[in-house]
Each structure stands twice: as structure tokens, then as C-alpha cells.
Design a protein around this motif. Sequence first.
Motif, PDB file in Angstrom:
ATOM      1  N   THR A   4      45.070 -39.203 -33.037  1.00  0.00           N
ATOM      2  CA  THR A   4      45.392 -40.258 -32.955  1.00  0.00           C
ATOM      3  C   THR A   4      46.575 -40.376 -34.423  1.00  0.00           C
ATOM      4  O   THR A   4      46.265 -39.616 -35.611  1.00  0.00           O
ATOM      5  CB  THR A   4      45.171 -42.084 -32.728  1.00  0.00           C
ATOM      6  OG1 THR A   4      44.480 -41.410 -34.340  1.00  0.00           O
ATOM      7  CG2 THR A   4      44.089 -41.486 -31.554  1.00  0.00           C
ATOM      8  N   ALA A   5      48.032 -41.111 -34.816  1.00  0.00           N
ATOM      9  CA  ALA A   5      48.953 -41.163 -35.375  1.00  0.00           C
ATOM     10  C   ALA A   5      49.136 -42.615 -35.122  1.00  0.00           C
ATOM     11  O   ALA A   5      50.419 -42.898 -34.453  1.00  0.00           O
ATOM     12  CB  ALA A   5      49.722 -40.496 -35.522  1.00  0.00           C
TER      13      ALA A   5
ATOM     14  N   LEU B 286      42.289 -48.282 -36.593  1.00  0.00           N
ATOM     15  CA  LEU B 286      40.824 -46.935 -36.358  1.00  0.00           C
ATOM     16  C   LEU B 286      39.596 -47.816 -37.937  1.00  0.00           C
ATOM     17  O   LEU B 286      39.277 -48.191 -37.431  1.00  0.00           O
ATOM     18  CB  LEU B 286      41.303 -46.218 -36.634  1.00  0.00           C
ATOM     19  CG  LEU B 286      40.180 -44.579 -36.959  1.00  0.00           C
ATOM     20  CD1 LEU B 286      39.121 -44.312 -36.576  1.00  0.00           C
ATOM     21  CD2 LEU B 286      40.621 -43.010 -37.346  1.00  0.00           C
ATOM     22  N   ASN B 287      40.234 -47.672 -38.586  1.00  0.00           N
ATOM     23  CA  ASN B 287      39.869 -47.930 -40.159  1.00  0.00           C
ATOM     24  C   ASN B 287      39.506 -49.149 -39.863  1.00  0.00           C
ATOM     25  O   ASN B 287      37.890 -50.125 -40.376  1.00  0.00           O
ATOM     26  CB  ASN B 287      40.752 -48.087 -41.647  1.00  0.00           C
ATOM     27  CG  ASN B 287      40.529 -46.180 -41.309  1.00  0.00           C
ATOM     28  OD1 ASN B 287      39.306 -45.938 -40.902  1.00  0.00           O
ATOM     29  ND2 ASN B 287      41.867 -46.054 -42.219  1.00  0.00           N
ATOM     30  N   SER B 288      40.427 -50.359 -39.296  1.00  0.00           N
ATOM     31  CA  SER B 288      39.424 -52.183 -39.415  1.00  0.00           C
ATOM     32  C   SER B 288      38.453 -51.950 -38.327  1.00  0.00           C
ATOM     33  O   SER B 288      37.768 -52.786 -38.664  1.00  0.00           O
ATOM     34  CB  SER B 288      40.614 -52.637 -39.162  1.00  0.00           C
ATOM     35  OG  SER B 288      41.721 -53.057 -39.372  1.00  0.00           O
TER      36      SER B 288
ATOM     37  N   PHE C 202      46.727 -40.802 -39.737  1.00  0.00           N
ATOM     38  CA  PHE C 202      45.989 -39.878 -38.836  1.00  0.00           C
ATOM     39  C   PHE C 202      44.624 -39.570 -39.448  1.00  0.00           C
ATOM     40  O   PHE C 202      44.190 -40.452 -40.319  1.00  0.00           O
ATOM     41  CB  PHE C 202      46.287 -38.295 -39.521  1.00  0.00           C
ATOM     42  CG  PHE C 202      47.523 -38.350 -39.492  1.00  0.00           C
ATOM     43  CD1 PHE C 202      47.869 -37.107 -38.051  1.00  0.00           C
ATOM     44  CD2 PHE C 202      49.037 -38.660 -40.507  1.00  0.00           C
ATOM     45  CE1 PHE C 202      49.851 -37.064 -37.318  1.00  0.00           C
ATOM     46  CE2 PHE C 202      49.676 -38.098 -40.329  1.00  0.00           C
ATOM     47  CZ  PHE C 202      50.297 -37.336 -38.754  1.00  0.00           C
ATOM     48  N   ALA C 203      43.762 -39.400 -38.458  1.00  0.00           N
ATOM     49  CA  ALA C 203      42.436 -39.776 -38.540  1.00  0.00           C
ATOM     50  C   ALA C 203      42.213 -37.983 -38.974  1.00  0.00           C
ATOM     51  O   ALA C 203      41.860 -36.974 -38.992  1.00  0.00           O
ATOM     52  CB  ALA C 203      42.145 -39.919 -37.159  1.00  0.00           C
ATOM     53  N   ASN C 204      40.441 -38.385 -39.407  1.00  0.00           N
ATOM     54  CA  ASN C 204      40.403 -36.849 -39.662  1.00  0.00           C
ATOM     55  C   ASN C 204      40.094 -36.060 -38.283  1.00  0.00           C
ATOM     56  O   ASN C 204      39.559 -36.324 -37.620  1.00  0.00           O
ATOM     57  CB  ASN C 204      38.992 -36.759 -40.453  1.00  0.00           C
ATOM     58  CG  ASN C 204      38.552 -35.705 -41.379  1.00  0.00           C
ATOM     59  OD1 ASN C 204      39.073 -35.157 -41.492  1.00  0.00           O
ATOM     60  ND2 ASN C 204      37.217 -35.686 -41.150  1.00  0.00           N
ATOM     61  N   ARG C 205      39.852 -34.975 -39.106  1.00  0.00           N
ATOM     62  CA  ARG C 205      39.981 -33.558 -38.023  1.00  0.00           C
ATOM     63  C   ARG C 205      41.446 -34.410 -36.820  1.00  0.00           C
ATOM     64  O   ARG C 205      41.209 -34.590 -35.526  1.00  0.00           O
ATOM     65  CB  ARG C 205      39.096 -33.981 -37.036  1.00  0.00           C
ATOM     66  CG  ARG C 205      37.996 -33.006 -37.716  1.00  0.00           C
ATOM     67  CD  ARG C 205      36.069 -33.135 -37.388  1.00  0.00           C
ATOM     68  NE  ARG C 205      35.694 -32.458 -36.445  1.00  0.00           N
ATOM     69  CZ  ARG C 205      35.311 -31.171 -36.734  1.00  0.00           C
ATOM     70  NH1 ARG C 205      35.231 -30.704 -37.646  1.00  0.00           N
ATOM     71  NH2 ARG C 205      34.987 -30.591 -35.595  1.00  0.00           N
TER      72      ARG C 205
ATOM     73  N   MET D 217      50.230 -35.673 -31.635  1.00  0.00           N
ATOM     74  CA  MET D 217      49.477 -36.389 -32.636  1.00  0.00           C
ATOM     75  C   MET D 217      49.518 -37.403 -30.636  1.00  0.00           C
ATOM     76  O   MET D 217      50.647 -37.649 -29.836  1.00  0.00           O
ATOM     77  CB  MET D 217      49.287 -37.698 -33.039  1.00  0.00           C
ATOM     78  CG  MET D 217      49.569 -36.195 -34.130  1.00  0.00           C
ATOM     79  SD  MET D 217      47.868 -36.057 -34.708  1.00  0.00           S
ATOM     80  CE  MET D 217      47.561 -35.021 -33.974  1.00  0.00           C
ATOM     81  N   VAL D 218      49.269 -38.244 -30.271  1.00  0.00           N
ATOM     82  CA  VAL D 218      49.513 -39.572 -30.083  1.00  0.00           C
ATOM     83  C   VAL D 218      49.913 -40.966 -30.864  1.00  0.00           C
ATOM     84  O   VAL D 218      49.025 -41.235 -31.364  1.00  0.00           O
ATOM     85  CB  VAL D 218      47.542 -39.743 -28.376  1.00  0.00           C
ATOM     86  CG1 VAL D 218      48.238 -41.052 -28.270  1.00  0.00           C
ATOM     87  CG2 VAL D 218      47.505 -39.080 -27.686  1.00  0.00           C
ATOM     88  N   PRO D 219      51.331 -41.665 -30.598  1.00  0.00           N
ATOM     89  CA  PRO D 219      51.545 -42.441 -31.592  1.00  0.00           C
ATOM     90  C   PRO D 219      51.088 -43.346 -31.293  1.00  0.00           C
ATOM     91  O   PRO D 219      50.601 -44.031 -29.800  1.00  0.00           O
ATOM     92  CB  PRO D 219      52.847 -42.281 -31.358  1.00  0.00           C
ATOM     93  CG  PRO D 219      53.699 -41.311 -30.474  1.00  0.00           C
ATOM     94  CD  PRO D 219      51.996 -40.442 -29.838  1.00  0.00           C
ATOM     95  N   ILE D 220      50.180 -44.015 -32.783  1.00  0.00           N
ATOM     96  CA  ILE D 220      50.169 -45.706 -31.908  1.00  0.00           C
ATOM     97  C   ILE D 220      50.428 -46.237 -32.943  1.00  0.00           C
ATOM     98  O   ILE D 220      50.579 -46.179 -34.147  1.00  0.00           O
ATOM     99  CB  ILE D 220      48.487 -45.499 -32.794  1.00  0.00           C
ATOM    100  CG1 ILE D 220      47.731 -44.731 -31.639  1.00  0.00           C
ATOM    101  CG2 ILE D 220      47.661 -47.147 -32.399  1.00  0.00           C
ATOM    102  CD1 ILE D 220      47.359 -44.827 -30.274  1.00  0.00           C
ATOM    103  N   VAL D 221      51.611 -47.535 -32.581  1.00  0.00           N
ATOM    104  CA  VAL D 221      52.279 -48.137 -32.830  1.00  0.00           C
ATOM    105  C   VAL D 221      51.954 -49.382 -32.685  1.00  0.00           C
ATOM    106  O   VAL D 221      51.864 -50.316 -31.895  1.00  0.00           O
ATOM    107  CB  VAL D 221      53.837 -48.258 -32.282  1.00  0.00           C
ATOM    108  CG1 VAL D 221      54.658 -49.122 -33.648  1.00  0.00           C
ATOM    109  CG2 VAL D 221      54.418 -45.880 -32.376  1.00  0.00           C
TER     110      VAL D 221
END
Length: 297
Positions: free
Chosen positions: A151-152, A191-193, A142-145, A177-181
Motif C-alpha cells: 500500500t502507498a 494503517l498506523n491509526s 509505505f508499509a514495511n516490506r 503499490m496500491v494507492p490509498i488516497v
Amino acid sequence: MKIKNVVVAGGGVLGSQIAYQSALHDFQVTLYDVSDESIARSKKRVEGLFPDYHHDINLAEDDFRAHLKNLTYSTDLKGAMATADLVIEAIPEKLAIKQSFYDQLSKVAPEKTIFASNSSTLTPSMMVDHVDRPAKFANLHFANRIWLFNTAEIMGTPQTAPETIATLTEFARAIGMVPIVLKKEQPGYLLNSLLVPFEIAALKLWATGVADPATIDKDWIISTGATMGPMATMDIIGLRTPYYVGLEYLKTHDDPVSKLTMQKMKEKIDAGQSGKDDGEGFYYYPNPEYLDPDFLK
């Protein structure tokens, strides 16, 4: 499988958010942590989420507090797991700690329970040998906040069953959430990339004395139209997680600037200045400079 009972292991910045967001959507949630002191901090974090939920999504205080009834706290891992359909691990971003936790978890979790790691940068394959149910194990990040940036990211190993991915996708939607598979494993997910190199660049500018945090943020916000700068974002995340990630980086890279950056980050952490949770990071809280109406002038 239908998820009803959720255990969140770890009540830090994201663990507390995941726990409340799940409780808000009427899942029965147990927040597990290792000590009474940790639980006390977790409760404080959860209850401190109300101003943000009210400001960002207009959640009334009565509604916020009513959904706290869906959330309980425990320092007893076996007891917490007794009826768990899903456990979301959100403990410190250290591989050895996570592997040890899954060794313990596998001994007490019911056969039905799905395991999901909220690891920011570690892939599930780095932990899968420490779980007793590889088909029911994946990362769920999960993203912060999370109530706002909803997003998940879902990332399995080659051993993860399609049914597990489907169940996690359904759960993510059920808590807003919006699932990101992801199609394959990637350290840092999507996200973190993208985010981590951006934050590292900002930290290096600060560590080498090129500019102070407010100037870095001001330039970024004005130049890109962003709502928040990288140093303020780092305060919200907290310095501990990126510091642990940086330690792993230094194991394979002999980079003097990165070493200096890590040293200065450690100094702030040791001084109790790791971010918003401490009341001080690159800014002072609860009234950080970047919220001043004149900040961009």
C-alpha cells in the motif's frame, strides 16, 4: 508530470526498501544520506533485501542485482537533487529534523520537483511551512516490506494541488503499490491509526511484566490467525521510530505505564537491541524464535 528520476532521502529500513522497489521498476534512483557511514549502512540494507524478495515474490538473484544499476548513492544533497522529479523523505521521525531538512531541500531542489514525506505519524501540515512549494508537497507512506504489503498512503494538505496527488498516485502504481488516497489529514494515516495502538498495547504488556515477547506473540498468532505477532512486527519496524512517537505522546499525557514502557524501550535502544537491523530486539537474528516450526506449540 511524468516521474523518471527519484531521490530517496534516508536509507533506513523503509528508505532502503523504497529506493530498491523504485529501482526494480526501472526508475532512476539516488539514495541520499548525510555521511559515508550512513551510505555504507544503506547499501548493506539494500543488498540485504534479496533473500526477502526471493522468498516472497520469487525474484531471481540475477534480476535483483541487474536492477541495482538503477540505484546510486550520494551524500551531496544539491548534486542528488539536480535532475529529481520526486524526492521521498524517509529520515528519522522527529518533527524538528524533518522541518530542518525541508528548509535545506527547498534551497537546492529544481522547481519541478515534488516533495513527499514518508512520515509514519506526522501530517504534512506540520511540515508545509518549511517547503517553498506547498502545492507540490504531500505525504506518501509505505508499509514495511513494501514489495509484499504494497500500500502507498497519500495524504495532502489543503494547499496540495490535485495534480500532485494524481502524479503520486500514478507513481505508486508504477512501482507496484496500491494507492490509498486519504480525503483529509489524519495523524498515522489509516494503517498506523490502527497499528500503533495495537503495538502500544503489546509493549505495555511486556514492559509491565505481564508476559514475555514470545508469549505475547504466540497468543496473538494462535488466537487471530495472524502470520506474525506484535513483538516480532516491532523488531522488523525497529524500536527507534515508535520510541520517537512515544516521546511526542508523553509531552501531553502523564501516564506512568507509558513512561515505564518508554524507559524500557530506551534501555534496549541504548544497548543496541532495537530490532532486526541490530541483530537483536525482542528476538535474536537471523534465526528468531518465532520462525521455529515449534514456536506455536
